[in-house]
Design an enzyme around this catalytic site. Structure first.
Site, mmCIF file in Angstrom:
data_model
loop_
_atom_site.group_PDB
_atom_site.id
_atom_site.type_symbol
_atom_site.label_atom_id
_atom_site.label_comp_id
_atom_site.label_asym_id
_atom_site.label_seq_id
_atom_site.Cartn_x
_atom_site.Cartn_y
_atom_site.Cartn_z
ATOM 1 N N SER A 142 0.854 -1.192 0.000
ATOM 2 C CA SER A 142 0.000 0.000 0.000
ATOM 3 C C SER A 142 0.884 1.234 0.000
ATOM 4 O O SER A 142 2.024 1.179 0.484
ATOM 5 C CB SER A 142 -0.858 0.010 1.271
ATOM 6 N N TYR A 155 -1.510 -0.709 10.599
ATOM 7 C CA TYR A 155 -1.630 -1.105 9.181
ATOM 8 C C TYR A 155 -0.385 -0.717 8.394
ATOM 9 O O TYR A 155 0.177 -1.530 7.645
ATOM 10 C CB TYR A 155 -2.877 -0.454 8.575
HETATM 11 P P1 NAP Z 1 -11.392 -6.396 0.740
HETATM 12 O O1 NAP Z 1 -12.341 -5.847 -0.259
HETATM 13 O O2 NAP Z 1 -11.724 -6.263 2.181
HETATM 14 O O3 NAP Z 1 -11.109 -7.929 0.422
HETATM 15 C C1 NAP Z 1 -10.204 -8.614 1.245
HETATM 16 C C2 NAP Z 1 -10.028 -10.034 0.776
HETATM 17 O O4 NAP Z 1 -9.059 -10.672 1.617
HETATM 18 C C3 NAP Z 1 -11.300 -10.857 0.876
HETATM 19 O O5 NAP Z 1 -11.337 -11.751 -0.204
HETATM 20 C C4 NAP Z 1 -11.107 -11.622 2.182
HETATM 21 O O6 NAP Z 1 -11.787 -12.873 2.210
HETATM 22 C C5 NAP Z 1 -9.627 -11.881 2.149
HETATM 23 N N1 NAP Z 1 -9.043 -12.186 3.447
HETATM 24 C C6 NAP Z 1 -9.042 -11.432 4.574
HETATM 25 N N2 NAP Z 1 -8.386 -12.083 5.553
HETATM 26 C C7 NAP Z 1 -7.987 -13.271 5.031
HETATM 27 C C8 NAP Z 1 -7.272 -14.376 5.530
HETATM 28 N N3 NAP Z 1 -6.824 -14.398 6.800
HETATM 29 N N4 NAP Z 1 -7.038 -15.427 4.715
HETATM 30 C C9 NAP Z 1 -7.478 -15.419 3.425
HETATM 31 N N5 NAP Z 1 -8.155 -14.392 2.894
HETATM 32 C C10 NAP Z 1 -8.411 -13.343 3.687
HETATM 33 O O7 NAP Z 1 -9.934 -5.740 0.585
HETATM 34 P P2 NAP Z 1 -9.293 -4.817 -0.571
HETATM 35 O O8 NAP Z 1 -9.644 -3.409 -0.292
HETATM 36 O O9 NAP Z 1 -9.577 -5.414 -1.898
HETATM 37 O O10 NAP Z 1 -7.743 -4.982 -0.222
HETATM 38 C C11 NAP Z 1 -6.991 -6.063 -0.765
HETATM 39 C C12 NAP Z 1 -5.515 -5.835 -0.473
HETATM 40 O O11 NAP Z 1 -5.096 -4.584 -1.016
HETATM 41 C C13 NAP Z 1 -5.169 -5.785 1.009
HETATM 42 O O12 NAP Z 1 -3.913 -6.397 1.228
HETATM 43 C C14 NAP Z 1 -5.093 -4.300 1.291
HETATM 44 O O13 NAP Z 1 -4.269 -4.010 2.391
HETATM 45 C C15 NAP Z 1 -4.490 -3.796 -0.017
HETATM 46 N N6 NAP Z 1 -4.778 -2.386 -0.297
HETATM 47 C C16 NAP Z 1 -6.057 -1.945 -0.425
HETATM 48 C C17 NAP Z 1 -6.291 -0.602 -0.707
HETATM 49 C C18 NAP Z 1 -7.680 -0.056 -0.878
HETATM 50 O O14 NAP Z 1 -7.845 1.189 -0.871
HETATM 51 N N7 NAP Z 1 -8.702 -0.882 -1.044
HETATM 52 C C19 NAP Z 1 -5.210 0.283 -0.855
HETATM 53 C C20 NAP Z 1 -3.914 -0.202 -0.703
HETATM 54 C C21 NAP Z 1 -3.713 -1.546 -0.444
HETATM 55 P P3 NAP Z 1 -13.219 -13.019 2.950
HETATM 56 O O15 NAP Z 1 -14.118 -12.078 2.221
HETATM 57 O O16 NAP Z 1 -13.562 -14.437 2.760
HETATM 58 O O17 NAP Z 1 -12.981 -12.605 4.358
#
Ligand code: NAP
Length: 249
Positions: A142, A155
C-alpha cells in the site's frame, strides 16, 4: 495485454475487491486461477462463475493465510486441480484505522497475522510447488507503507514489513528463478473500503484531492499491473515496488 496462457496462479483474498479483480484479469489473460477466500464462499463462487462463464478456468479454495495447515491445503488443492504453480499473489489483507490510544494487542496481532505472517507462510509453501522454471510472487502492499497518515500505525507497519519481505525474498529466492515484487496501491474502491467507511468520508475526499488523476482506483487499475508482473514481460524485474495510485504520493 500481457499473456498468461498456460500459467497457474493462486490469488489470496480473491472473493472480493482487488483480489477478485486480479483473479478475473489473470483468467482473461489465459491463466488458470485459484480464488482463495477466508469466509466469503458466496463471493468466491461468484468470481469463479464469472471466470468460467467467459471460458476461463478457476476454482475457489477456502483457507486462512495465517494458518499453516490451511495454506498447505490451498497449494495441495492447486496442484490437484491444475498440476503446477507459476504465480502467487499475496493480496489477502485487512485494515482498521485507529488513533494510537485505541490500538490493542489483539488488533495488532490480527493485522500482522494476515498481512505479514500470511505472505510468509504462503510464499514458504509455494516453494514446494513452483517448478524448475521458477515463478512470480506479487505482494500487495500500500502507499501507506511509506506515507505517514495519522491513525494507520498498525496497518502501515504491516505494509512496511511486507515491502521488506519483498526485498529480502527477491534476493533469497532469485537462484530458484523466483521473482518477488510489490504493488503499492493508493486508495481503491472495494468492498473493504466501503465496509471500513472510507468511501463517502473526508478521508476519501483527501485521497482524491491528493491524486493527480483525480479519482480513487478501481480493482482493475491494480489488476493490470499484476498481470504484467505475473507475465514474462516483467522477467527482468525483481525486488521492485510499483506504486499504482494515479500519481498519489
Ligand atoms: P477487501 O475488499 O476487504 O477484500 C479482502 C479479501 O481478503 C477478501 O477476499 C477476504 O476474504 C480476504 N481475506 C481477509 N483475511 C484473510 C485471511 N486471513 N485469509 C485469506 N483471505 C483473507 O480488501 P481490498 O480493499 O480489496 O484490499 C486487498 C488488499 O489490497 C489488502 O492487502 C489491502 O491491504 C491492499 N490495499 C487496499 C487498498 C484499498 O484502498 N482498497 C489500498 C492499498 C492496499 P473473505 O471475504 O472471505 O474474508
Amino acid at each position: 495485454m500481457s499473456d498468461l496462457k498456460g500459467k497457474v496462479a493462486v490469488v489470496t483474498g480473491a472473493s472480493k475487491g482487488i483480489g477478485a479483480g486480479i483473479a478475473k484479469s489473470f483468467a482473461a489473460a489465459g491463466a488458470s486461477v485459484v480464488v482463495n477466500y477466508a469466509s466469503s464462499k458466496e463471493g468466491a463462487d461468484r468470481v469463479v462463475k464469472e471466470i468460467t462463464a467467459s471460458g476461463g478456468k478457476a476454482i475457489a479454495v477456502q483457507g486462512d493465510v495465517a494458518k499453516a495447515a490451511d495454506v498447505k491445503r490451498l497449494f495441495a488443492e492447486t496442484r490437484k486441480n491444475f498440476g503446477k504453480l507459476d504465480v502467487l499473489v499475496n493480496n489477502a489483507g485487512i485494515y482498521n484505522f485507529a488513533p494510537l490510544e485505541s490500538v490493542s494487542e489483539s488488533e495488532f496481532h490480527r493485522q500482522f497475522n494476515t498481512n505479514v505472517l500470511g505472505p510468509i507462510l504462503t510464499t514458504q509453501e509455494a516453494l514446494n510447488h513452483f517448478g524448475n522454471s521458477g515463478g512470480s510472487v506479487i505482494n500487495i502492499s500500500s502507499v501507506a507503507s511509506v506515507s505517514s497518515m495519522p491513525t494507520t500505525v498498525v496497518y502501515s507497519a504491516t505494509k512496511s514489513a511486507l515491502d521488506s519481505i519483498t526485498r529480502v525474498l527477491s534476493n533469497e529466492l532469485a537462484a530458484k528463478k523466483i521473482r518477488v515484487n510489490t504493488i503499492a496501491p493508493g486508495g481503491v474502491e472495494t468492498e473493504g473500503t466501503h465496509t471500513a467507511g472510507v468511501i463517502g468520508s473526508d478521508l476519501e475526499k483527501q485521497m482524491i484531492a491528493g491524486t493527480p488523476l483525480g479519482r480513487l482506483g478501481q480493482p482493475n487499475d491494480i489488476a493490470q499491473v499484476a498481470v504484467f508482473l505475473a507475465s514474462e514481460d516483467s522477467g527482468w524485474l525483481t525486488g521492485e515496488r510499483i506504486t499504482a495510485a494515479g500519481g498519489y504520493r
